[in-house]
Motif scaffolding. Structure first.
Motif, short mmCIF file in Angstrom:
data_model
loop_
_atom_site.label_atom_id
_atom_site.label_comp_id
_atom_site.label_asym_id
_atom_site.label_seq_id
_atom_site.Cartn_x
_atom_site.Cartn_y
_atom_site.Cartn_z
N ASP A 74 -64.31 10.98 29.67
CA ASP A 74 -63.91 11.96 28.69
C ASP A 74 -64.87 11.92 27.51
N LYS A 75 -65.40 13.11 27.15
CA LYS A 75 -66.45 13.16 26.14
C LYS A 75 -65.92 12.81 24.75
N GLY A 111 -73.36 17.13 30.58
CA GLY A 111 -71.95 17.49 30.67
C GLY A 111 -71.50 17.36 32.12
N TYR A 112 -70.20 17.26 32.31
CA TYR A 112 -69.68 17.06 33.66
C TYR A 112 -68.28 17.63 33.68
N GLY A 113 -68.17 18.89 34.08
CA GLY A 113 -66.85 19.52 34.14
C GLY A 113 -66.22 19.65 32.77
N GLU A 114 -64.97 20.00 32.73
CA GLU A 114 -64.34 20.26 31.44
C GLU A 114 -64.03 18.99 30.66
N GLY A 115 -64.59 18.96 29.46
CA GLY A 115 -64.31 17.86 28.56
C GLY A 115 -64.92 16.53 28.97
N LYS A 116 -65.69 16.51 30.04
CA LYS A 116 -66.26 15.23 30.49
C LYS A 116 -67.78 15.23 30.38
N HIS A 117 -68.34 14.08 30.48
CA HIS A 117 -69.80 13.97 30.57
C HIS A 117 -70.15 12.74 31.40
#
Ligand code: ARG
Ligand code: ZN
Length: 876
Positions: free
Chosen positions: A149-150, A167-173
């Motif tokens: 989770d970012k 970045g990696y999908g929604e709200g993630k990195h």
């Protein structure tokens, strides 16, 4: 299950590469491990691959990217066995596990502390993350991908160099790290969270720029400045002293508040107990600064002694720990005062390692069996291991020692090595046979060297008769004579040294006498007048020395030896018989007779402005209650020991208080606080004088004044200590304790000091005080530092309080151990070792201690950590 050194054999499979992907989640972290193996040449073609686990559940298993048929493997929480594997070609195994960092209270493997994900894998924590050949002789190159989770984890760290992130999908990195240096799993690390950073750079001796980063909780960045300074000094020192250059683009240190030990040397990403990173004048003592410097250096030095050259198996732990402690000791000696540093080391060795070596937990520096490896991160492996390394340097000489180290790196870089490999390098460099010397690694117990001397004035001959005995220890009843290097000097009346025309009966190289037989008679000819023998200078060998020297001779050494350490040692030897006699008198109810010569020698040294203040502070610190207990050896009554020591202390205090008053005036440190060794020495001397003055005056006024006037934590906590320990019931003490608490209520590390100072208030009332403090809103069992500060300090450092005659202290400890064990076995086992000297107590206390140990042993479901310690304490 007992693991034996003799059973060592190499793995059947060679691990080539490791690719890890972590999808971090507080309670459900997915770990995917892609491992490339091949069968070792010559290995049994039918042998299965057996991987270690610890409380794991398998969530997926692929063989060369295809799901594996269930018939080919067995998975249990602590192992994964895979059959029918290729005879020689490489293959890939992909393992998925799901773990719960939030629930990991053992603090081994992946866990969360204050919202930060972090790992501790040494010794066997990696197997709590994924199934793996979790042993130090399996070295591989790792790539690590972290997805999180970012918002809560802006920071994603692992070993090696940063490859990239996005970045990696929604709200993630995600972030990817690659460590080009093959390493064992215990050096793996991952940290993710939201932390502040202090940045700097270091240019290595070959001109490469390395980014340095220390990560701490937001707002604590200024308190990491000293650690950063210590890190840069360590990196330079290792280049200069050992030619060791750093080998990655970045070096990171992360400070966390929940940690089982001091710190951990994970490759490129050291994780630290924040106690050994954070410091500023308002919250850290000089001792804290010195510890930070030493531990930052220690972990950094592991990069070569531990990481580039690692251990073949855990029996070789001292290969990296003893050597690295020796290196950090030498670093601190070079940065500070060598003699004062040596005194502090020997004090620590004698108060911690000697009791271990004399009790049921005694074990060789290199053990041959263990049940729980966590219990072998001991002062014997670390501190005695360092002393053994120091003796090698003494035997072969400084320059040859460096040559041996160069050879060690040349031969073993990239290896998982053994103690034998290490010793061979020094044999090759020096041409000396170290076979007998190596007994130091294998025989437990502190050697006792008994010496007597005779001088024949007519012949001008001095004769020394030496005898060594090594006491029996668990599993080792009979010992061989050891090679004991004794530095010595022959002090003449005018303070100069006699140079013998000939020495017979022992090899002498330079100022080192080699004791190698059980008994040796050594003659020194051409000595024109009776010399005073200064023996074991610099504590060249970690032994007990029984050498009946006249008090006047000891005083002569104490005032004149060219070796400052020997001067301090002579003072100790002068003081101990008096303290032992005082303890005996106190026990018998007869009056204590303090020694005027001792007091006058102490006062003369205290007032000698040609001596550095830090040395004088060490000289003024009388041998501790545990030093006296060790000297008495058996049938100990801690109350009598304390009473006797207090009487001697009071006598010294009252002898000439003006000396102490003058010291407190003369050695004020002016200007802004500086943590350097010289300033620290002045504070140490003033605070030693304050303790004597407070006793001489018999009122809390002076300490209360010092508490009010203090502008740094060293002076503040010293004054609070004097108030609490000398005047526990005075209103001034209650006020000071409350003022201290209120001022530092939001600083965990300072609150630990508040707990520790109160945990060490002597006497039978200590237990109730500790119990009351456990009910304080500031107390928590969830933080290892807090538990150690209160429960640990009480058990380890309050002899009269803990060893209460009615046994209540032991019963209390047993309850606490049983409460801590289910959550954090390592912490429980460590604190339990406070009872390691129970057999040396007088009968009534020993009986209570035995019952308390039995109550633990009978309690049913114990961790292997606690079970191992308690069983050895009952048996040994
Ligand atoms: N290797 C670390 C150090 O000395 C300590 C690790 C302690 N591990 C343990 N299981 N107690 O620098
Ligand atoms: Zn270490």
């Amino acid at each position: 299950r007992i693991i034996h050194l003799a059973d060592y054999r190499r793995t059947d499979f060679v691990l080539e590469r490791v690719d890890l992907t972590f999808e971090l989640d507080p309670t459900e972290t997915r770990v995917e491990a892609r491992l490339i193996f091949h069968r070792r040449e010559g290995a049994d073609p039918a042998a299965p691959l057996v991987l270690d686990g610890d409380e794991l559940t398998l969530a997926g298993l692929l063989f060369d990217q295809v799901e594996m048929e269930p018939s080919r493997y067995d998975a249990t929480p602590d192992s994964l066995t895979i059959r029918d594997l290729p005879a020689s070609e490489p293959f890939e195994i992909t393992i998925t596990t799901v773990i719960n960092p939030e629930a990991n209270t053992q603090l081994m493997g992946l866990y969360r502390t204050n919202g930060v994900y972090c790992t501790q894998c040494e010794a066997e924590g990696f197997r709590r993350i994924t199934y793996f050949p979790d042993r130090p002789d399996v070295l591989a190159v790792y790539t690590v991908n972290i997805i999180a989770d970012k918002a809560s984890c802006p920071l994603l760290l692992s070993n090696g160099n940063f490859l990239g992130g996005a970045g990696y999908g929604e709200g993630k990195h995600f972030a990817a790290w690659f460590d080009p240096h093959p390493k064992p799993s215990y050096l793996f690390a991952l940290v993710a969270g939201d932390l502040g950073v202090v940045e700097d750079t270091f240019v290595t001796m070959s001109g490469r720029e390395v980014a340095l980063r220390i990560y701490v909780e937001h707002g604590k960045e200024p308190r990491a400045a000293y650690a950063m300074d210590a890190l840069k000094r360590s990196m330079r020192w290792d280049e200069e002293a050992f030619g060791c250059e750093y080998d990655l683009d970045i070096f990171m240190v992360v400070a966390v508040s929940d940690f089982n030990m001091g710190a951990m040397e994970n490759k490129g990403l050291n994780v630290f107990n924040d106690k050994y990173v954070l410091a500023d004048p308002e919250t850290a003592t000089d001792q804290d600064y010195a510890n930070i410097e030493a531990i930052i250096a220690h972990e950094y030095f592991h990069n070569w002694t531990g990481n580039r050259v690692t251990c073949r198996d855990w029996f070789q732990l001292c290969l990296k720990e003893g050597l690295t402690v020796y290196r950090d000791h030498e670093f601190s000696a070079d940065q500070r005062s060598r003699a004062v540093k040596r005194i502090a080391e020997v004090r620590h060795l004698k108060s911690e390692q000697f009791p271990e070596d004399a009790g049921p937990l005694a074990h060789p520096v290199r053990p041959v069996k263990y049940r729980e490896i966590n219990n072998f991160y001991t002062t014997t492996v670390y501190e005695k291991g360092s002393e053994v390394t120091r003796m090698i340097a003494t035997l072969v000489g400084r320059e040859t020692f460096r040559k041996g180290m160069d050879l060690y790196f040349e031969r073993h870089d990239g290896d998982a090595a053994t103690i034998e490999d290490f010793v061979k390098c020094f044999e090759a460099a020096s041409g000396r046979d170290l076979t007998q010397f190596s007994l130091w690694y294998h025989q437990a117990g502190t050697p006792l060297v008994t010496v007597s001397s005779a001088y024949d004035a007519g012949k001008g001959v001095l004769t020394l008769s030496l005898e060594q005995t090594i006491p029996p220890t668990p599993g080792q009843a009979v010992k061989e004579p050891m090679h004991i290097p004794l530095r010595f000097g022959l002090l003449l009346a005018d303070g100069s040294e006699a140079v013998p025309s000939a020495v017979e009966g022992a090899e002498v190289t330079g100022d080192v006498l080699h004791l190698t037989a059980r008994r040796q008679t050594v003659t020194f000819s051409g000595i024109a007048s009776r010399p005073v023998v200064s023996l074991n200078r610099g504590f060249s060998a970690p032994i007990n020395l029984h050498f009946e020297q006249a008090p006047a001779d000891l005083a002569h050494i104490a005032r004149n030896d060219s070796d400052l350490f020997a001067r301090w040692q002579a003072l100790t030897d002068l003081a101990l018989p008096n303290l032992v006699a005082a303890a005996r008198n106190a026990r018998a109810g007869t009056p204590v007779e303090p020694d005027a010569m001792l007091a006058d020698t102490l006062l003369a040294i205290a007032a000698d402005e040609t001596l550095e203040p830090a040395f004088r502070a060490q000289a003024l610190a009388l041998p501790s209650e545990s030093d006296i207990a060790r000297e008495l050896a058996s049938n100990n009554d801690p109350d009598a020991i304390r009473a006797g020591r207090e009487a001697v202390f009071a006598f010294v205090a009252g002898r000439d208080p003006a000396v102490f008053a003058a010291l407190t005036e003369r050695h004020r440190t002016e200007g802004p606080f500086a943590p350097d060794a010289a300033s620290a020495g002045r504070r140490a001397l003033r605070n030693a004088a304050l303790a004597y003055l407070a006793v001489a005056e018999g009122t809390p006024a002076r300490a209360a004044g010092a508490f009010a006037a203090a502008d740094n934590m060293t002076d503040l906590s010293a004054a609070l200590g004097v108030l609490a320990h000398r005047f526990p019931d005075a209103p001034e003490t209650a006020e000071a304790l409350e003022a201290f608490r209120a001022r530092f209520a939001d600083n965990a590390l300072v609150l630990d000091k508040w707990f520790s100072i109160q945990a060490t208030i002597p006497g039978a009332g200590a237990l109730d005080r500790v119990k009351r403090l456990m009910g304080s809103p500031h107390f928590t069992m969830a933080n290892p530092n807090r538990v150690r500060a209160l429960v640990g300090t009480f058990a380890f450092a309050n002899p009269t309080g803990f060893n209460r005659a009615d046994g209540a202290g032991y019963r209390f400890l047993a309850e606490q151990i049983l409460a801590i064990d289910p959550k954090n076995p390592q912490l429980a086992a460590r604190i339990l070792t406070a009872m390691r000297s129970w057999r040396a107590l007088e009968e009534v206390r020993a009986d209570h201690a035995l019952n308390a140990l039995r109550s633990i042993s009978n309690a049913g479901k114990l961790s292997s950590d606690v079970a191992d310690i308690v069983e050895r304490m009952l048996k040994g």
